[in-house]
Write a protein that holds these residues in place. Structure first.
Motif, PDB file in Angstrom:
ATOM      1  N   UNK A  75       0.365  -1.531   0.185  1.00  0.00           N
ATOM      2  CA  UNK A  75      -0.172   0.014   0.592  1.00  0.00           C
ATOM      3  C   UNK A  75       0.909   1.108   0.044  1.00  0.00           C
ATOM      4  N   UNK A  77      -0.694   4.973  -0.018  1.00  0.00           N
ATOM      5  CA  UNK A  77      -1.111   6.538   0.016  1.00  0.00           C
ATOM      6  C   UNK A  77      -1.000   7.482   1.223  1.00  0.00           C
ATOM      7  N   UNK A  78      -1.015   8.791   1.352  1.00  0.00           N
ATOM      8  CA  UNK A  78      -0.949  10.075   1.536  1.00  0.00           C
ATOM      9  C   UNK A  78      -2.190  10.724   1.837  1.00  0.00           C
ATOM     10  N   UNK A  79      -1.966  11.672   3.292  1.00  0.00           N
ATOM     11  CA  UNK A  79      -2.841  12.198   3.482  1.00  0.00           C
ATOM     12  C   UNK A  79      -1.740  13.645   3.910  1.00  0.00           C
ATOM     13  N   UNK A  82       1.866  13.404   4.299  1.00  0.00           N
ATOM     14  CA  UNK A  82       2.511  12.234   5.062  1.00  0.00           C
ATOM     15  C   UNK A  82       1.991  11.346   4.024  1.00  0.00           C
ATOM     16  N   UNK A  83       2.361  10.301   3.838  1.00  0.00           N
ATOM     17  CA  UNK A  83       2.234   8.822   3.016  1.00  0.00           C
ATOM     18  C   UNK A  83       2.943   8.235   3.983  1.00  0.00           C
ATOM     19  N   UNK A  84       2.501   7.392   3.944  1.00  0.00           N
ATOM     20  CA  UNK A  84       2.580   5.720   4.452  1.00  0.00           C
ATOM     21  C   UNK A  84       2.786   4.715   3.313  1.00  0.00           C
TER      22      UNK A  84
END
Lengths: 140, 137
Positions: A75, A77-79, A82-84
């Motif tokens: 996976x 994805x970001x917000x 931040x991106x994980x």
């Protein structure tokens, strides 16, 4: 969510993917090109490594014994800033064309407004790393 | 349901699950999980199904005097939610003996229940500081 923030997240994800592609290519310059000068690299639960020169040294010393590596991205994805990344990092230390180490890991990245990585926090089982050939993650 | 509504719902169930840990309440925690829940403490073996996961969750809670999972980051995309946490544990009534940095990835099913839970942390840090077993007996 505004188009602006969608665009920013897409840009940040692209930066993180470029950084991780640098690992697949064992190319420390490509990695560091995505990072700020005051970049902080934290392998939980070890000591943080701060500043581009030291982070470069650390990454180069991980690449040194590696013949090949490939990061499977489960996976990304970001917000906001931040991106994980949830990953399976595969390492070949002896050139036998097998993966002697498969490390389950999550990395959280924080990016600046202009899209550079300034903090990278990795969560994984350190014994899993060391017992299957991973080199020291502490600067000497 | 739009994608952003789904993500909001998914984040809410994950937060509810984390609150149940803070309340040290196994029933409330298990109510957030699907019957076919797959729970993985990386790199340990997966624990599958309500009954088995309850055994681990209730076993940990039974040995915990107090728990507080501090959320540093929590956001979702599609069916997945990430939680970057500092998990506080008191196993002996003498304060937070263990502060465990952790990322948990949660998959949420169509019905809005957590069906996948993968925690990433340093096992030595957990076990050296009083963390109970994460294996089924």
């Amino acid at each position: 969510m505004t188009a602006n923030s969608d665009e920013k997240i897409a840009r940040n994800e692209a930066t993180v993917r470029a950084f991780l592609k640098g690992w697949d290519d064992l190319d420390v310059d490509a990695c560091m090109a995505q990072c700020t000068d005051n970049m902080c690299y934290l392998n939980q639960p070890l000591e943080e490594i701060r500043g581009k020169a030291d982070v470069r040294k650390m990454i180069a010393s991980i690449f040194a014994p590696a013949k090949r590596c490939e990061f499977d991205l489960i996976h990304v994805f970001g917000k906001g800033n931040r991106v994980v990344t949830e990953r399976l990092d595969k390492w070949d230390w002896d050139g036998s064309n097998t993966w002697q180490l498969k490390l389950h890991v999550c990395g959280m990245f924080e990016l600046t407004e202009d899209g550079k990585i300034y903090e990278w926090r990795e969560y994984y089982d350190n014994n899993n790393w060391t017992k299957d050939g991973g080199p020291s993650l502490m600067l000497v | 349901m739009s994608e952003s509504e789904t993500v909001k719902r998914n984040v809410a169930i994950v937060r509810q699950f984390i609150d149940a840990w803070g309340d040290v309440e196994p029933d409330a925690a298990m109510a957030c999980l699907s019957d076919d829940i797959v729970y993985i403490n990386q790199p340990l073996d997966p624990v599958v199904g309500q009954q088995n996961v309850r055994q681990i969750v209730a076993g940990i809670m039974e040995l915990s005097m107090a728990v507080n999972w501090e959320l540093r980051n929590c956001f979702g995309h599609g069916n997945t939610v990430t939680t970057e946490r500092l998990d506080y544990w008191d196993f002996d009534g003498n304060g937070w003996g263990l502060k465990l940095p952790c990322i948990g990835m949660f998959d949420v099913n169509e019905a809005g229940l957590i069906c996948g839970w993968r925690d990433y942390f340093d096992n030595k840090m957990w076990f050296d500081n009083g963390g109970p077993t994460l294996h089924l007996d």
